[in-house]
Design a protein around this motif. Sequence first.
Motif, PDB file in Angstrom:
ATOM      1  N   ALA A 230      48.269  46.749  26.844  1.00 37.31           N
ATOM      2  CA  ALA A 230      47.042  47.665  26.035  1.00 37.31           C
ATOM      3  C   ALA A 230      45.838  46.563  26.444  1.00 37.31           C
ATOM      4  N   LEU A 231      45.861  45.376  26.156  1.00 42.55           N
ATOM      5  CA  LEU A 231      44.944  44.446  26.595  1.00 42.55           C
ATOM      6  C   LEU A 231      44.559  44.381  27.784  1.00 42.55           C
ATOM      7  N   HIS A 232      45.658  44.131  28.721  1.00 37.08           N
ATOM      8  CA  HIS A 232      45.488  44.481  30.166  1.00 37.08           C
ATOM      9  C   HIS A 232      44.683  45.671  30.635  1.00 37.08           C
ATOM     10  N   SER A 233      45.108  46.576  30.112  1.00 37.23           N
ATOM     11  CA  SER A 233      44.412  47.937  30.703  1.00 37.23           C
ATOM     12  C   SER A 233      43.118  48.046  29.939  1.00 37.23           C
ATOM     13  N   LEU A 234      42.553  47.364  28.999  1.00 33.41           N
ATOM     14  CA  LEU A 234      41.337  47.397  28.580  1.00 33.41           C
ATOM     15  C   LEU A 234      40.485  46.424  29.798  1.00 33.41           C
ATOM     16  N   VAL A 235      40.970  45.295  29.866  1.00 33.38           N
ATOM     17  CA  VAL A 235      40.515  44.296  30.898  1.00 33.38           C
ATOM     18  C   VAL A 235      40.288  45.085  32.258  1.00 33.38           C
ATOM     19  N   SER A 236      41.308  45.566  32.641  1.00 36.92           N
ATOM     20  CA  SER A 236      41.275  46.466  33.826  1.00 36.92           C
ATOM     21  C   SER A 236      40.031  47.395  33.817  1.00 36.92           C
ATOM     22  N   LEU A 237      39.951  48.052  32.807  1.00 35.57           N
ATOM     23  CA  LEU A 237      38.935  49.177  32.606  1.00 35.57           C
ATOM     24  C   LEU A 237      37.552  48.396  32.673  1.00 35.57           C
ATOM     25  N   ALA A 238      37.674  47.302  31.826  1.00 37.69           N
ATOM     26  CA  ALA A 238      36.290  46.600  31.899  1.00 37.69           C
ATOM     27  C   ALA A 238      36.154  46.045  33.351  1.00 37.69           C
TER      28      ALA A 238
END
Length: 2048
Positions: A1660-1668
């Motif tokens: 989930a954190l990687h997805s957030l970072v990817s979105l960022a």
Amino acid sequence: MKMLKPSTTFSRRNSFKTCTRDIKFFSKVVLPLMEKYFSTHRNYFIAVATATNNVGAASLKEKEMVASLFCKLASLLRSRLAAFGADVRITVRCLQVLVKGIDAKSLVKNCPEFIRTSMLTFFNNTADDLNHTIQNLQEGKYSHLRGTHLKTSTSLFYVNCVVLPVLTAMFDHLAACEYGSDLLLDEIQVASYRMLASLYTMGIDATLTHDRKYLKTELERNRPALGSCLGAFSSTFPVAFLEPHLNKHNQFSLLNRIADHSLEAQDVLARMEQSMPTLEAVLAEVDAFAESDKTHVDAPHIIDVILPLLCSYLPFWWSQGPDNVSPQEGAHVSMVTADHMNQLLKNVLKLIKKNIGNENAPWMTRIAAYTQQIIINSSEELLKDPFLPLVERVKKRTDNMFHKEESLRGFIKSATDDTSQVESQIQEDWQLLVRDIYAFYPLLIKYVDLQRNHWMRNNVAEAEDLYNNVADIFNIWSKSQYFIKEEQNFISANEIDNMTLIMPTATRRSAAVPEGGAAAGGGGKKKKKHRDKKRDKDKELQASLMVACLKRLLPVGLNLFAGREQELVQHCKDRFLKKTAESEIAEFAQVQLTLPDKIDPADEMSWQHYLYSKLGTQGTVAEDGKPPKVEDVVERIVAMAKVLYGLHMIDHPQQQSKGSYRSVVSTQRKRAVIACFRVLPLHSLPRHRAINIFIRSYYEMWLEEENVGQEVMIEDLTQSFEDAELKKQDKEEEENKPDPLNQLVTTFCRGAMTERSGALQEDVLYMSYAEIAAKSCGEEEEEGGEEEGGEEEGGASIHEQEMEKQKLLFHQARLANRGVAEMVLLHISACKGLPSDMVMNTLKLGISILRGGNSDIQMSMLNHLKEKKDVGFFTSIAGLMNSCSVLDLDAFERNTKAEGLGVGSEGAAGEKNMHDAEFTCALFRFIQLTCEGHNLEWQNYLRTQAGNTTTVNVVICTVDYLLRLQESIMDFYWHYSSKELIDPAGKANFFKAIGVASQVFNTLTEVIQGPCTQNQQALAHSRLWDAVGGFLFLFSHMQDKLSKHSSQVDLLKELLNLQKDMITMMLSMLEGNVVNGTIGKQMVDTLVESASNVELILKYFDMFLKLKDLTESASFLEVDANKDGWITEKDFKDKMEQQKSYTPEEIEFLLTCCETNHDGKIDYITFTDKFHEPAKEIGFNLAVLLTNLSEHMPNEPRLARFLETAGSVLNYFEPFLGRIEIMGGSKRIERVYFEIKESNIEQWEKPQIKESKRAFFYSIVTEGGDKEKLEAFVNFCEDAIFEMTHASGLMAVEESGGGSKVREAQYTYLGDDDEERSGKDPFRRGLQALKDGLSFSLAFLKPSNLKTRIAEMQQMTFPEIIVAFFKMIFYAFYYSGFGVSVVIRYMVRVLMTLMRGSQQEEPKEEPQEEERAPLRVLPALPGTPDEPTAPSQMQAFGLDITKEDNGQFHMAPHESAPPSPQSSLEEGGESTPEEAGEEHAKAEGAEGEAPPTLADLLGGEAARKAAAATAEAGVQQQAAMAAVEAENKQEVVTEPSAMSQIDFNSYTKRAVSFLARNFYNLKYIALVLAFCINFILLLYKVTTLGEDEEDGGASGAAASGEQLAELLEELSGEAAANSTEAASGELGGGSAEDEEDPIELVHVDYDFFYMEHVLRLMAALHSLVSLAMLIAYYHLKVPLAIFKREKEIARRLEFDGLYIAEQPEDDDIKSHWDKLVISAKSFPVNYWDKFVKKKVRQKYSETYDFDSISNLLGMEKTSFSSQESEGSGFINFILNIDWRYQIWKLGVTVTDNSFLYSLWYFTFSVMGNFNRFFFAAHLLDVAVGFKTLRTILQSVTHNGKQLVLTVMLLTIIVYIYTVVAFNFFRKFYVQEEEDEVHKKCHDMLTCFIFHLYKGVRAGGGIGDEIEPPDGDDYEVYRILFDITFFFFVIVILLAIIQGLIIDAFGELRDQLESVKEDMESNCFICGIGKDYFDKVPHGFDTHVQQEHNLANYMFFLMHLINKPDTEYTGQETYVWNMYQQRCWDFFPVGDCFRKQYEDELGGGGGGG
């Protein structure tokens, strides 16, 4: 005569494709110019210079040039007639004008050779042409006559249209100037005889036409012109050609000159005697024609040819005939007498009489013009025979016509049918009568002038009859409606000038030439005059021949009356004027005649009456034997009175009927005028008197103080900018229409030109309009306010700034086009150097129209001064400068003493000096603006005015005034040097003087920038250096004096600004400076002379520059424990001493400059800001000056001292001092210095810029030539500038949202209301605390802060580190415990509140009066507007004082407990914090004005009661007002929620900017997370469910289902999501399939079960970072991609004309997609040239259709249509979106590879939340993120095309082998495995896939994968098949593929190495190698880092883009102009400053 015809493709409109108007420069420009010039200056060329006067006469050479020009043009027209075409007419007019400018007498006398060549050639050619024409007519050569033959000079067209008009004009000119006897001699006379014979033959020989219609028509049509030509010839030819027998007596005849030795002359004379008739024969022919009944048709040559000839011949030779000349021996040259003229006149009159009323007599309209000449000595007998019968016939015909008109008038009015035919018949009859009168009256007028005296002396009866007939005709003319109208129509139709007919003063033909030649001469001009100008009917009536002839005969008629009768005539005329009836007038006359004479003794004039009566009686008796009848006398008197009345009405048309009034004024206007006349005067109305008083007060009290927008008047008089934009296409139609402003300016200009008798008189109207016109261009910002206003302007977009600039240019051009610029110059010239308000307003107007450096207006002013050679302008400027005052210390002291004594002073003493400071600033500002933008021509013209009689050096005058001003300021300094402070009066004087000096320096700067080298030299050799030295002394001493007291800081700022302006001027002196130049030496001399002062200035700046580093150091901030910016003086001193960079003297000085508060503390932040910024700004200019001098004066030892002193200053500015080298306009290398902002340097080091820089060098350095390389470099600079600007904008968003507010909050005290509000609003307080905590945490964790802390820790000692460690542990436990306690306490309070319930519901039940009580308009009430429902409450001494309902006051300790939800909501109802602050201030003011509450506290019970009574009385007095206002407040005030007060938009911007700035950090975080996730994935394994079960029945399935359920429950469904088999197993049921395919489960090893939760969190954190990352890339890099595309589109549009001049290729998808955006209304968005569309339309609209281009660019409307009022709502928001641009932007974004990569990255990350193994793909980001790995990837894609083609070839070859195998070797592909037969090549697709999959992968080819051929029949073929497959596929093709990849890798590596090597061995800018610079140590490194630093060139371009163009230096202007033209010649390619000045700098190592 070269034709320039536009091609078809460049036509302007689509409506037509070819331009039909050919442009002929010769015919459209040269010929009209010649015609106008020589017609205007004709008198100059024909005037003869005398000994006393030779000014107005041309020189002999000029006269010869005029004649030569005539001859050459005539020869050109003769030889190239066909080439002229339709331009023959203008050429002939030009020839006519030229020939009238020939001074034949002077040429014959002084230039005989020219006459014998050019003029004789013209005469011979003309004679030959006429002779050949006669021969062609006689021989019938019709092709020659029609002009179809090559020789067109013998055509009738050439003769009629060229020869006849030119000859007529020439002979007329010779006759008028009496040149005939000088020019028409000898050979020219021979040619003239030949022309005469040809013309006469053509005119009289009727057999020439051979009855051909064409020839007959042509000759008849042009026969009058031929007669006119012969008449002109006759009036100037010096020989009587009709009397050849007398030529032997004429000295000019050929017989007496060249006939003896010229056979041609003899032959011509012989032929003339045969062909030309004699005078007697011609006269006899005319007599016979007059007596016969023949008409003009029978013998047209008599009237058209012979009469004009005779009418010119007879008067000319009569003057030399027997009547006037009596030669000796009777040798007359002519025998013409008056009898000949009388006989001819008689015949002409007979012809006129015979043709009265004849419609077929067109010659009647022109006969009078040439017949007037013969009325010279006419006999008296002609009156009885021809004149009187002729006038009687005319009168009779007039009577008949009038009776006919009268009889038909009633019929026309009463008829109902169409009467137009009857009216046209009457008009035609009147027209014939007018023609007859105009043929007769001119002759009658001249005859009357000759005979009138004789008639009056002898009382000729026939003369009386003549008068009576003319009077009757006049009376009919004045009565008839058609007579006057047809006369005017006749004059207009025939282009007749009545004045030449009325006043024929000359006897020469030239007086009547315009009339006679009206058809060919000036008729066109007269037509144009009548057409363009309204006809003046009154003047036409006065010039009528009816009036003129009657006035000529009027004395004859009056002579018949005696004295008494003449008096009666006047009385009767007066009665006619009074509109008395004619019968009454006749009765009055009869009574007066019959009454006896009565003498009144009392009348002084009685003797006159008596004398008249006697004279009248005697005259009457003596006149006849018997007395006349009274009735006859009365009839004569009334008739004469009627005639006089008619003449009076003609001469006084305004006294006629009111019809003239109606023609001027319409009915509506007439009624309005009459109403105005009848109305009562306004000033007599009582109400209006009151209005007058009001208007005066309104004007004085309001209009003078408010800006009423008077400048709108200019738009009212002309047009606004918006209208001009809308009507831009119709500009050509509007240009020639003058408007009221144009007329007004013209009037003012005339006033200025006539005002020459002294100073300008004050013109209030001019001053008002000058002020209004100046305001119409906008107000100019003050110099001091520019810096402050700059920040505000920064908020405006580039589009808005450009629009304002366009508006300013339009407003200025609107005034300049109407002559305002010339008006300014004229008024300045007219002032004679005397200042006044007129001059002040003029200067302001000049400043307004020149503001911004309007080059067009500058050049128009300069051209005006050059054309007019206006010396007065410059003498006035010099006089105004001399009159400008300076400081006067003596006057100041006198005024000060007078004020001290209280006598004779008005105002402060400071107001007495330099009262004209504003005027002086305006004067020098005006001079500055004339050169604004480095206008070199103006700069030179200010110094010297070439061509003027007097030259004024304005530059030196400016220096003289500057020196005077500096000396006066120095006097004031000495006056105050002994005083501690400068008093206000002195400060006022200093302010004025410094402001003026600053303006003077700015003016000098503008005068020399560019550079203007001659002005620089002029200043260098002036006394400028004395003034500079004086100012240096002032700066050094006044800085110390003013810095020591806060009250002097404002004056110090002004002084520092002046210092900045002076240093800027000194820098401008060094523009274009050469090494060891003279100006540099003089500047060094000045600095050496002022060495001590310069050292003080440098020391002063050095102190304050080091101050910022001191106050921002970590050790200094430790002293500021409270972080509030205040420290003690002792701490400040200690820190300065510890730094060891200040001397004790400097420390003492700095402490004296500081101010302490009452606690003895110093605000060091304010102190630093106050002195550091000015020191930095001015110190930078000083550093530039010293650096410039040091580099241009390398061998100057005296500079070493200054450089040592300024070492620290120079070192401070070294990082911010950018320097580059350019190739200047003089083709010399020049160094340019500029400032680099610190933020730009920071942005240059950002990773995104480094990446762009690396990509640029990789792609460019090894490709292309110098020009391509520089173009790419400039493009990279533009991209980098945008990227840096964009990134700095993102940083600015973060700073504006973060640090500044925190810093501001630290020094803001919390007000009582704020405390109370925050206490009553727990949500807001908690939210604010959370925000502060987050901001503090983020600020603490910022990399910069961590870096600072690490640096501090490195400086700490070991014990300090130990202590800090334990403190950190303590604070960690303390704050963690505190945080937990806060959370627990908050939760407990919330629970208690919920349990306790609402406690304060009572305020709802209070009466409404209490709610209305606290009103902000009632200061006596104690309540606050913020609490409408709460009881009145205030705080004092820590107590809450509340007023109860009973009036008592309750005191309690102040608590901040939260109130009820309602009150908190009410308190939260404030709309903005500012409004809350205002209300709080007003509430405090109300409490301050309400003493009862404080009296309660201090005065006891009595005071409380009194206060209560007062309060209640106040409430009762204003209850009604309070109620209304309370209702309004309740309606208006809304209670927004706390969430609505949060500005989510600003938070969003800050979040986006944070992500964009940390894009690269996010990439590394994402990569680390991907590695961690994949590491955890290594712990995954597969578990097969049910494989351990023995039976495969239902129990096994159930057991496996239970096990799966447990696992799913344990792993929360994650394992099931990763296993499709598990999902199928849940369906239950045991079957064979389930047994064959056991259920498999992918999961983490049970030993590491907790990793599943960690993995879920990390995913989930990687997805957030990817979105960022995606968001960050979109906001960081996508704008750059959009900018590049917009720039590319804009450049191709502007320079290549894409989509306009050329269309993109069909396969160019990118260009077709870009076409979508050019019509978008918001394009361009990122590209900085917002007006590129306008430039494109302006550039191509001259060639292509304006509307089509506008539609293509989306510019159907102007930019103003978009500025509509923005509506609200979602629908309006949707409609306002530029969908076209957004769609294009989406396409550009989607096609961006990096964005697609980020999108793919994010997509796989999201998918990884459902299947963890998607995260394996993210590891490939390593290859993208690291440069080395990226090179490996590029090696695969570098030769991508070749690689793909090779793979395609491999596939084809494998397919061929597949075909062979399928057809011949199928049996070898059969394989048996475990009793199964696999046929691999029994269908083509399977066979092909098998070959690709197995054959290509096999090491030995396909042979390794199939059965061996041992012993088979096809063994040999199989061997060949296997070997060839192995060789071609495995050995060759696969090796080729590997080789391509390896070669690409090597090539990329070599490219990188070459880039690195090239950058390290050659300079990128100049291309000079390292070997040249390394002649000295580190020479190349110094060169590329300082002199040709790439970053500095980019920073310089950024500096130019951000700097206003009006503030450019000369070098910056040059570079900017070259940049806009996309020309890169300013780059020093192949050269550098060091190489150019190698000798001066001492080889390759110099410079630096």
